[in-house]
Design a protein around this motif. Sequence first.
Motif, short mmCIF file in Angstrom:
data_model
loop_
_atom_site.label_atom_id
_atom_site.label_comp_id
_atom_site.label_asym_id
_atom_site.label_seq_id
_atom_site.Cartn_x
_atom_site.Cartn_y
_atom_site.Cartn_z
N GLN A 76 9.93 32.30 42.24
CA GLN A 76 10.62 31.41 40.98
C GLN A 76 9.30 31.49 39.72
O GLN A 76 8.65 31.68 40.25
N ILE A 77 10.13 31.42 38.24
CA ILE A 77 9.63 31.60 37.30
C ILE A 77 9.46 30.15 36.40
O ILE A 77 10.62 29.81 36.00
N ARG A 134 15.34 30.05 40.24
CA ARG A 134 15.16 29.78 41.21
C ARG A 134 15.56 31.82 41.58
O ARG A 134 16.86 31.23 41.58
N ILE A 175 13.53 26.75 34.56
CA ILE A 175 13.01 27.53 35.83
C ILE A 175 14.14 28.42 36.32
O ILE A 175 15.02 28.05 36.43
N PRO A 235 3.37 37.52 36.35
CA PRO A 235 4.62 36.91 35.64
C PRO A 235 4.96 36.95 34.01
O PRO A 235 6.41 36.94 34.47
N VAL A 282 4.67 31.67 30.19
CA VAL A 282 4.32 30.51 31.51
C VAL A 282 3.84 30.00 32.30
O VAL A 282 2.65 29.55 31.74
N LYS A 328 9.43 27.48 46.60
CA LYS A 328 10.23 28.27 45.60
C LYS A 328 11.11 29.18 45.80
O LYS A 328 10.97 30.32 44.83
N TYR A 347 4.51 26.16 38.10
CA TYR A 347 6.19 26.39 38.35
C TYR A 347 6.33 28.04 38.83
O TYR A 347 7.57 28.00 38.90
N THR A 348 5.91 28.71 38.93
CA THR A 348 6.01 30.01 39.14
C THR A 348 4.97 30.20 40.58
O THR A 348 4.09 29.73 40.66
N SER A 349 5.89 31.59 41.31
CA SER A 349 5.34 31.81 42.15
C SER A 349 4.60 32.28 42.22
O SER A 349 3.64 33.38 41.04
#
Lengths: 232, 232, 232
Positions: free
Chosen positions: A98-99, A198, A196, A72, A37, A94, A41-43
Amino acid sequence: SKGSTQLHSLALANIARNTELRLRSVNFFSHTLGATVHPRYTSPTHPRQLGGLWHWVNRNLHDFQGRGHPSPFRVLTPWEEPSDCWCAAASDDKGKAQIGVIMPRAMKPTSITIEHMPSTGTLDIGAAPREFEIWVRRQADIGAPHAYNSHPNCGEPPEAGLVCVGKAAYDINAINHIQNFDLEANEAIGFVDFAIIRVINNWGQDWTCIYRIRLHGEPEPIIAVSSTLGEL
Amino acid sequence: SKGSTQLHSLALANIARNTELRLRSVNFFSHTLGATVHPRYTSPTHPRQLGGLWHWVNRNLHDFQGRGHPSPFRVLTPWEEPSDCWCAAASDDKGKAQIGVIMPRAMKPTSITIEHMPSTGTLDIGAAPREFEIWVRRQADIGAPHAYNSHPNCGEPPEAGLVCVGKAAYDINAINHIQNFDLEANEAIGFVDFAIIRVINNWGQDWTCIYRIRLHGEPEPIIAVSSTLGEL
Amino acid sequence: SKGSTQLHSLALANIARNTELRLRSVNFFSHTLGATVHPRYTSPTHPRQLGGLWHWVNRNLHDFQGRGHPSPFRVLTPWEEPSDCWCAAASDDKGKAQIGVIMPRAMKPTSITIEHMPSTGTLDIGAAPREFEIWVRRQADIGAPHAYNSHPNCGEPPEAGLVCVGKAAYDINAINHIQNFDLEANEAIGFVDFAIIRVINNWGQDWTCIYRIRLHGEPEPIIAVSSTLGEL
Ligand SMILES: [K+]
Ligand SMILES: [K+]
Ligand SMILES: [K+]
């Protein structure tokens, strides 16, 4: 009875389909293959899932079968029970969740699989994802200008250089709780090793939880990846 | 052959039924939902399962895939192989095996599931549970006088304030090794968040082992549980 | 369509067969029963699977769900994903891959099961085992002269006192990726508690990976094993 026989057949059709998908289609988002991960770019994880200090102590004192802290990373691992998932906090930039996933090997995406508990098996089905977008690029292209036309239904790109290869919706009322979506073939995109996902909206809850996401496709021929580890 | 086709159909019927039960029915005894074991109402672990010092060292040195020390907590977790179970020592006041489970959310029990290895897959089928009773109460009612009529076939209550909602028997000779038993509807009982399962007898072994117990039912409406964590 | 219905039936036939084999046939190579790997009779792990220091740090920092360091012990455990396997380095005296297993209870072997990912689900199908031999003896007979005639197709014994009870080939093109092979009944051999599986060749890769091996048979009657732990 006839009703129970029919339920039976539907259940077996799902089992056959899900088993074949799991065993016979390479998942480039698999933690065992080496996918990881990308935190940027991840929540953030939802505070409710992290729990307080007591929760943490409890989790580490008891036998939690190595299931570890919610993170995540769980989106890349198998699940068996309710709560074997990752819950994200909604954020301005995000979406609902989002991941970003760095794949161990470049590939051309052909389909994506979203997994969630069936609605009657969880007390929190409102947290299931609904509409989502898939954005991809080659890691090396980070920060590159937006080179290709994105999928027409997608929103703003998370960053320049990313291309949207699909938008779809997970349906909590569908017969099968493991749902596979074909992605648009786009030869201009080439092989990518970063994606990504989303989530745009969900089924009514304040937070969004994801059980597992798998990405399928064609691997880049081996000649071009001699320096990477690949699968063993 | 016709015989093998029939065996085949029976196996698939079990698989369909067990998968649906696992995925589409909330288990209030699930460790992931937050259920825990109350040691005071639970039998001691059989010394044979704990093993000696050598066993302990061995278990911690080798790769045991996070399966951890044998404990009654295993009754709340999935299993895959023989020995993924908890073995109790028989005692005077707790029958052949007894476990008390604190549930994370109040519920009205409707059915219970007992799981065990099929008889031909284990070398110790005599340790499987046979007759068992299900006792319930609300945690807050601890020590309250025995308020409702208990199920007529049940024995003495483990403690005042508990109500027996069913007695049944696990059958090692049944076609399906995962057995679901309906519980008596009893509106007077209301919502409960504590349950004791007491195994009265087994299939011939000196000790009794349990692979998994699941309790199904209707959750108490959310308005009354605003302060609890619930599932995430 | 008719084609998809047929694929469907094949998938369900495999699922039924594999589930029955897993649940209803005792596996004497099971880690939960107490089987362990004898390092002296086992190939070294392939360096590529061990990875470098970075790999090791990564593995221990991230949530690897208790999957632990790659080791031949993985041949005795369940698997779910690609890479849940053990990869051996080829060596002069142990073939492409060899593993020695000490069983927790003496038994008369009747069949062996080799498991591998289906060919389309892995990027490294060339590492699957092909021809293999099964050698057995009683632990107590270590170093004894070679007492019985070995299976005619087997090569040189790994050591004096071992008897070959079968030679077979795992087929990556078969419909079922979990393959069960009957072993020759040989009353002269009696009960054994040690086995060596030697992989002679594979499907083209430089190294050989094994997902799981299971050994099935008749347990020695309990009277003769009063001092061992057995299953609990
Ligand atoms: K997961
Ligand atoms: K268990
Ligand atoms: K394995």
